[in-house]
Design a protein around this motif. Sequence first.
Motif, PDB file in Angstrom:
ATOM      1  N   THR A 104       0.834  -1.211   0.000  1.00 23.91           N
ATOM      2  CA  THR A 104       0.000   0.000   0.000  1.00 23.91           C
ATOM      3  C   THR A 104       0.862   1.251   0.000  1.00 23.91           C
ATOM      4  O   THR A 104       2.079   1.198   0.172  1.00 23.91           O
ATOM      5  N   HIS A 105       0.191   2.376  -0.190  1.00 30.04           N
ATOM      6  CA  HIS A 105       0.845   3.671  -0.031  1.00 30.04           C
ATOM      7  C   HIS A 105       0.911   4.007   1.460  1.00 30.04           C
ATOM      8  O   HIS A 105       0.428   3.253   2.299  1.00 30.04           O
ATOM      9  N   ALA A 106       1.469   5.153   1.762  1.00 26.19           N
ATOM     10  CA  ALA A 106       1.588   5.594   3.150  1.00 26.19           C
ATOM     11  C   ALA A 106       0.201   5.795   3.765  1.00 26.19           C
ATOM     12  O   ALA A 106      -0.773   6.106   3.061  1.00 26.19           O
ATOM     13  N   PRO A 107       0.084   5.613   5.087  1.00 30.70           N
ATOM     14  CA  PRO A 107      -1.203   5.836   5.764  1.00 30.70           C
ATOM     15  C   PRO A 107      -1.684   7.278   5.585  1.00 30.70           C
ATOM     16  O   PRO A 107      -0.891   8.181   5.298  1.00 30.70           O
ATOM     17  N   ILE A 108      -2.971   7.468   5.780  1.00 31.70           N
ATOM     18  CA  ILE A 108      -3.567   8.795   5.589  1.00 31.70           C
ATOM     19  C   ILE A 108      -4.074   9.366   6.911  1.00 31.70           C
ATOM     20  O   ILE A 108      -4.215   8.652   7.911  1.00 31.70           O
ATOM     21  N   GLU A 109      -4.369  10.644   6.882  1.00 29.38           N
ATOM     22  CA  GLU A 109      -4.926  11.338   8.041  1.00 29.38           C
ATOM     23  C   GLU A 109      -6.346  10.844   8.315  1.00 29.38           C
ATOM     24  O   GLU A 109      -7.130  10.631   7.389  1.00 29.38           O
ATOM     25  N   ASN A 110      -6.653  10.670   9.573  1.00 30.90           N
ATOM     26  CA  ASN A 110      -7.993  10.234   9.988  1.00 30.90           C
ATOM     27  C   ASN A 110      -8.954  11.427   9.922  1.00 30.90           C
ATOM     28  O   ASN A 110      -8.776  12.417  10.630  1.00 30.90           O
ATOM     29  N   GLU A 111      -9.974  11.318   9.065  1.00 33.66           N
ATOM     30  CA  GLU A 111     -10.963  12.400   8.919  1.00 33.66           C
ATOM     31  C   GLU A 111     -12.297  12.048   9.593  1.00 33.66           C
ATOM     32  O   GLU A 111     -13.355  12.500   9.174  1.00 33.66           O
ATOM     33  N   ALA A 112     -12.226  11.255  10.658  1.00 36.15           N
ATOM     34  CA  ALA A 112     -13.463  10.808  11.314  1.00 36.15           C
ATOM     35  C   ALA A 112     -14.268  11.954  11.931  1.00 36.15           C
ATOM     36  O   ALA A 112     -15.474  11.816  12.148  1.00 36.15           O
ATOM     37  N   LYS A 113     -13.614  13.079  12.180  1.00 33.16           N
ATOM     38  CA  LYS A 113     -14.306  14.233  12.783  1.00 33.16           C
ATOM     39  C   LYS A 113     -15.007  15.040  11.694  1.00 33.16           C
ATOM     40  O   LYS A 113     -14.837  16.245  11.560  1.00 33.16           O
ATOM     41  N   ASN A 114     -15.829  14.349  10.898  1.00 34.63           N
ATOM     42  CA  ASN A 114     -16.488  15.022   9.773  1.00 34.63           C
ATOM     43  C   ASN A 114     -18.013  15.023   9.884  1.00 34.63           C
ATOM     44  O   ASN A 114     -18.707  15.480   8.975  1.00 34.63           O
ATOM     45  N   GLY A 115     -18.519  14.501  10.984  1.00 28.88           N
ATOM     46  CA  GLY A 115     -19.966  14.508  11.204  1.00 28.88           C
ATOM     47  C   GLY A 115     -20.701  13.315  10.644  1.00 28.88           C
ATOM     48  O   GLY A 115     -21.888  13.117  10.934  1.00 28.88           O
ATOM     49  N   LEU A 116     -20.023  12.492   9.812  1.00 31.48           N
ATOM     50  CA  LEU A 116     -20.668  11.304   9.253  1.00 31.48           C
ATOM     51  C   LEU A 116     -20.642  10.162  10.268  1.00 31.48           C
ATOM     52  O   LEU A 116     -19.642   9.962  10.954  1.00 31.48           O
TER      53      LEU A 116
END
Length: 202
Positions: A104-116
């Motif tokens: 895989t590519h490098a890990p990504i930023e967690n965007e869980a704080k998006n209201g979904l």
Amino acid sequence: MSNPRRIFLSVLCALTLGTALAVAHAADTPETAAQPAAGPKVELKTSMGNIVLELNSEKAPKTVANFLQYVKEGHYKGTVFHRVIDGFMIQGGGMDKQLQERPTHAPIENEAKNGLKNATYTLAMARTGAPHSATAQFFINVNDNEALDYPSRDGWGYCVFGKVISGMEVVDKIKSVKTGDKGMYQNVPLTPIVIESATLVK
């Protein structure tokens, strides 16, 4: 004494003006203006049927871009749903039928704080115990999993970035398959559920 005809005409003019203003306001704010634009769609062709996902670029732009990169690179072709727990979720996108992990590519930023929310038939990123560790693996919720929502127990939660818009019956079939242990992995479908292709829907 007031003229009844004059009173009637005044009321009629007021009503007419009010109706005209209401129509003009409705024309300025059509119902479609309140609806968010549809996001990119990806079709997963699996060995149990097809699932169409709609991605939310507005709420999770980095996560959607990451997922689409894997789709365009053909990463998901030949991977499996390797972890299936009825009443919880179905997880896949990272391993082949031999449960060998794809690079895989490098890990990504967690965007869980998006209201979904991790509601039934929503699409979210799988990760390790580290909040910002998601790469290619994803899961589809088959229950309303509020415990996974931001901030969850670890202060981060699991990022929802889309939803199933077609193929719910396929998701329901997958969640109901028989599973067992395979090596170090648990809840593995006894018959591999293969993602034969993942393509961007035009």
